[in-house]
Design a protein around this motif. Structure first.
Motif, PDB file in Angstrom:
ATOM      1  N   PRO A   1       0.799  -1.235   0.000  1.00 40.54           N
ATOM      2  CA  PRO A   1       0.000   0.000   0.000  1.00 40.54           C
ATOM      3  C   PRO A   1       0.828   1.278   0.000  1.00 40.54           C
ATOM      4  CG  PRO A   1      -0.110  -1.086   2.140  1.00 40.54           C
ATOM      5  CD  PRO A   1       0.571  -2.040   1.209  1.00 40.54           C
ATOM      6  N   ALA A   2       2.030   1.244   0.577  1.00 39.27           N
ATOM      7  CA  ALA A   2       2.844   2.466   0.593  1.00 39.27           C
ATOM      8  C   ALA A   2       3.252   2.825  -0.833  1.00 39.27           C
ATOM      9  CB  ALA A   2       4.075   2.277   1.474  1.00 39.27           C
ATOM     10  N   LYS A   3       3.601   1.810  -1.617  1.00 41.60           N
ATOM     11  CA  LYS A   3       3.954   2.051  -3.011  1.00 41.60           C
ATOM     12  C   LYS A   3       2.724   2.558  -3.780  1.00 41.60           C
ATOM     13  CE  LYS A   3       5.881  -0.195  -7.086  1.00 41.60           C
ATOM     14  NZ  LYS A   3       6.136  -1.462  -7.765  1.00 41.60           N
ATOM     15  N   ALA A   4       1.577   1.936  -3.533  1.00 41.34           N
ATOM     16  CA  ALA A   4       0.355   2.319  -4.238  1.00 41.34           C
ATOM     17  C   ALA A   4      -0.040   3.758  -3.904  1.00 41.34           C
ATOM     18  CB  ALA A   4      -0.776   1.359  -3.886  1.00 41.34           C
ATOM     19  N   LEU A   5      -0.016   4.094  -2.615  1.00 43.75           N
ATOM     20  CA  LEU A   5      -0.455   5.440  -2.218  1.00 43.75           C
ATOM     21  C   LEU A   5       0.525   6.523  -2.640  1.00 43.75           C
ATOM     22  CD1 LEU A   5      -3.051   6.392  -0.802  1.00 43.75           C
ATOM     23  CD2 LEU A   5      -2.707   3.933  -0.776  1.00 43.75           C
ATOM     24  N   ALA A   6       1.824   6.196  -2.659  1.00 39.93           N
ATOM     25  CA  ALA A   6       2.816   7.168  -3.124  1.00 39.93           C
ATOM     26  C   ALA A   6       2.594   7.485  -4.597  1.00 39.93           C
ATOM     27  CB  ALA A   6       4.228   6.632  -2.894  1.00 39.93           C
ATOM     28  N   TYR A   7       1.954   6.564  -5.304  1.00 39.42           N
ATOM     29  CA  TYR A   7       1.646   6.771  -6.723  1.00 39.42           C
ATOM     30  C   TYR A   7       0.292   7.469  -6.892  1.00 39.42           C
ATOM     31  CZ  TYR A   7       0.803   5.506 -11.634  1.00 39.42           C
ATOM     32  OH  TYR A   7       0.534   5.530 -12.974  1.00 39.42           O
ATOM     33  N   HIS A   8      -0.689   7.068  -6.080  1.00 40.60           N
ATOM     34  CA  HIS A   8      -2.041   7.642  -6.196  1.00 40.60           C
ATOM     35  C   HIS A   8      -2.096   9.103  -5.760  1.00 40.60           C
ATOM     36  CE1 HIS A   8      -4.177   3.452  -5.847  1.00 40.60           C
ATOM     37  NE2 HIS A   8      -3.557   3.619  -6.999  1.00 40.60           N
ATOM     38  N   ALA A   9      -1.310   9.456  -4.726  1.00 39.37           N
ATOM     39  CA  ALA A   9      -1.392  10.793  -4.129  1.00 39.37           C
ATOM     40  C   ALA A   9       0.008  11.333  -3.889  1.00 39.37           C
ATOM     41  CB  ALA A   9      -2.177  10.720  -2.813  1.00 39.37           C
ATOM     42  N   THR A  10       0.072  12.612  -3.444  1.00 37.87           N
ATOM     43  CA  THR A  10       1.359  13.234  -3.134  1.00 37.87           C
ATOM     44  C   THR A  10       1.324  13.650  -1.662  1.00 37.87           C
ATOM     45  OG1 THR A  10       1.362  14.108  -5.378  1.00 37.87           O
ATOM     46  CG2 THR A  10       2.966  15.030  -3.851  1.00 37.87           C
ATOM     47  N   PHE A  11       2.297  13.204  -0.920  1.00 38.69           N
ATOM     48  CA  PHE A  11       2.344  13.501   0.519  1.00 38.69           C
ATOM     49  C   PHE A  11       3.486  14.463   0.808  1.00 38.69           C
ATOM     50  CE2 PHE A  11       0.171   9.520   0.036  1.00 38.69           C
ATOM     51  CZ  PHE A  11      -0.804   9.526   1.034  1.00 38.69           C
ATOM     52  N   ASP A  12       3.163  15.578   1.477  1.00 43.76           N
ATOM     53  CA  ASP A  12       4.195  16.548   1.865  1.00 43.76           C
ATOM     54  C   ASP A  12       5.110  16.002   2.943  1.00 43.76           C
ATOM     55  OD1 ASP A  12       3.516  18.493   0.171  1.00 43.76           O
ATOM     56  OD2 ASP A  12       2.618  19.863   1.636  1.00 43.76           O
ATOM     57  N   ASP A  13       4.480  15.343   3.910  1.00 41.55           N
ATOM     58  CA  ASP A  13       5.222  14.850   5.067  1.00 41.55           C
ATOM     59  C   ASP A  13       6.136  13.715   4.630  1.00 41.55           C
ATOM     60  OD1 ASP A  13       3.826  16.601   6.607  1.00 41.55           O
ATOM     61  OD2 ASP A  13       2.281  15.163   7.187  1.00 41.55           O
ATOM     62  N   PRO A  14       7.103  13.372   5.456  1.00 34.89           N
ATOM     63  CA  PRO A  14       7.903  12.175   5.145  1.00 34.89           C
ATOM     64  C   PRO A  14       6.983  10.989   4.915  1.00 34.89           C
ATOM     65  CG  PRO A  14       8.761  13.288   7.098  1.00 34.89           C
ATOM     66  CD  PRO A  14       7.506  14.011   6.706  1.00 34.89           C
ATOM     67  N   PHE A  15       7.241  10.238   3.863  1.00 34.83           N
ATOM     68  CA  PHE A  15       6.377   9.116   3.491  1.00 34.83           C
ATOM     69  C   PHE A  15       7.284   7.930   3.178  1.00 34.83           C
ATOM     70  CE2 PHE A  15       3.701   6.517   0.811  1.00 34.83           C
ATOM     71  CZ  PHE A  15       2.439   6.653   1.381  1.00 34.83           C
ATOM     72  N   SER A  16       7.434   7.065   4.168  1.00 32.86           N
ATOM     73  CA  SER A  16       8.352   5.928   4.037  1.00 32.86           C
ATOM     74  C   SER A  16       7.688   4.774   3.297  1.00 32.86           C
ATOM     75  CB  SER A  16       8.774   5.460   5.429  1.00 32.86           C
ATOM     76  OG  SER A  16       9.412   4.207   5.342  1.00 32.86           O
ATOM     77  N   GLN A  17       8.476   4.046   2.539  1.00 35.44           N
ATOM     78  CA  GLN A  17       7.985   2.805   1.921  1.00 35.44           C
ATOM     79  C   GLN A  17       8.677   1.588   2.537  1.00 35.44           C
ATOM     80  OE1 GLN A  17       7.250   2.734  -2.345  1.00 35.44           O
ATOM     81  NE2 GLN A  17       7.275   4.959  -2.427  1.00 35.44           N
ATOM     82  N   THR A  18       9.257   1.780   3.718  1.00 30.88           N
ATOM     83  CA  THR A  18       9.877   0.669   4.442  1.00 30.88           C
ATOM     84  C   THR A  18       8.891   0.158   5.490  1.00 30.88           C
ATOM     85  OG1 THR A  18      12.051   1.640   4.141  1.00 30.88           O
ATOM     86  CG2 THR A  18      11.834  -0.001   5.894  1.00 30.88           C
ATOM     87  N   TYR A  19       8.525  -1.120   5.367  1.00 33.13           N
ATOM     88  CA  TYR A  19       7.484  -1.670   6.241  1.00 33.13           C
ATOM     89  C   TYR A  19       8.040  -2.114   7.595  1.00 33.13           C
ATOM     90  CZ  TYR A  19       4.429  -1.599   2.214  1.00 33.13           C
ATOM     91  OH  TYR A  19       3.683  -1.176   1.164  1.00 33.13           O
TER      92      TYR A  19
END
Ligand SMILES: [Ca+2]
Ligand SMILES: [Ca+2]
Ligand SMILES: [Ca+2]
Ligand SMILES: [Ca+2]
Length: 332
Positions: free
Chosen positions: A299-317
């Protein structure tokens, strides 16, 4: 009563009804839940944000229930068993965690996806129906974090709603603000096809309202506005049955997810074969960056693609038991 008085009376009653309906669920009568003071378990987190489900209904075929509502994990007898099964309300949930966020996934099951017209004429019916919601919550140091995004699935599209101004559109446009009842997002589930939306939708001809609780209730009728549902973990239910693939079993339509075989659909055979996707079987909003299954499994990969997050957005689970089970991640 004279004709005029009767009409006035009718207008006033209609206005009063509209007012009551309009305020249902958001009036001061529903006390705010006390904010948690210590760390929450994953189930408590899922419960804190568990959606208020405004469900359009034309019959009890629109009631949400468990996939094994008929006492078995056979997919292709669910259409047949809808009239005799237990229609107590359940919602499936999952919590995945990265260094910076929680991803809360909720799936609603209906034994039938049907139409206002008879299925023989409409060609729009199928056995089983699983539509889903994903929430993104930033870990901001408080026990329950801060809700940023709600995504809903309606048929062939994922809809993106924003709860936090720091989020902007990505591959998906923003449909509007998240609607809330206290800390719970409100979603609108259409009658018959059960697509889910985060914006207010006219539900017809009737609607029931489900809220999370300790008891899995069956609505008392087609206008029951106080029904509670219980949460069931996807990991211990649907996911635990993922290897039961084939006609007469739980699932069907195997696909390749990064070299692993998973079922893309519940097994079904009425008015079409295997039409209802599993949580890990959706193929919507994948564009050129994602593949079938990523919305739930990564989901982190999916959401990083669907939306843009200003805050730090990690893709490490820190917690993704699905990728661990598939041998695609090691337990941190
Ligand atoms: Ca069954
Ligand atoms: Ca069947
Ligand atoms: Ca559907
Ligand atoms: Ca099948």
């Amino acid at each position: 009563m004279t004709g005029t008085r009767r009409r006035l009376h009718l207008v006033l009653s209609l206005a009063l009804t509209a007012l009551i309906v309009g305020q249902a669920g958001c009036g001061p009568s529903r006390p705010a839940e006390p904010s948690p003071t210590g760390p929450l378990t994953r189930e408590e987190l899922a419960r804190w944000y568990a959606p208020v489900i405004r469900q359009g209904v034309a019959s009890d075929q629109d009631f949400i229930t468990a996939v094994d509502f008929d006492g078995d994990w056979i997919g292709n007898n669910n259409w047949e068993n809808q009239p005799i099964g237990d229609l107590a309300a359940y919602v499936y949930y999952s919590v995945v965690e990265t260094e910076t966020h929680w991803f809360l996934f909720y799936s609603l099951f209906h034994p039938r996806d049907y139409t206002a017209k008879p299925c023989e004429q409409s060609g729009g019916c199928h056995e089983n129906d699983l539509e889903s919601i994903q929430l993104v919550v930033a870990k901001d140091g408080t026990p329950a974090g801060r809700l940023q995004v709600v995504e809903t699935l309606a048929h062939s599209h994922i809809y993106l709603y924003r709860a936090d101004e720091s989020v902007d559109e990505g591959f998906l446009p923003i449909q509007g603000p998240v609607r809330l009842e206290g800390n719970h997002p409100v979603v609108y589930v259409e009658t018959y096809g059960h697509g889910i939306y985060g914006h207010r939708k006219l539900l017809f001809p009737f609607s029931v309202v489900y809220r999370v609780g300790d008891v899995a209730e069956v609505p008392e009728g087609l206008t029951d506005k106080e029904v509670t549902y219980r949460l069931l973990p996807i990991y211990e239910t649907l996911w635990a049955h993922r290897d039961e693939i084939g006609p007469g079993r739980a699932f069907d339509r195997p696909f390749d997810y990064r070299g692993r075989i998973l079922p893309a659909a519940l097994d079904g055979d009425n008015y079409g074969e295997d039409k209802a996707n599993t949580p890990w079987g959706y193929d919507q909003a994948t564009g050129d960056a994602l593949s079938r299954g990523d919305w739930f499994l990564d989901p982190a990969k999916a959401l990083a693609y669907h939306a843009t997050f200003d805050d730090p957005f990690s893709q490490t689970y820190l917690h993704n038991p699905y990728l661990v089970d598939l041998g695609l991640e090691v337990e941190p």
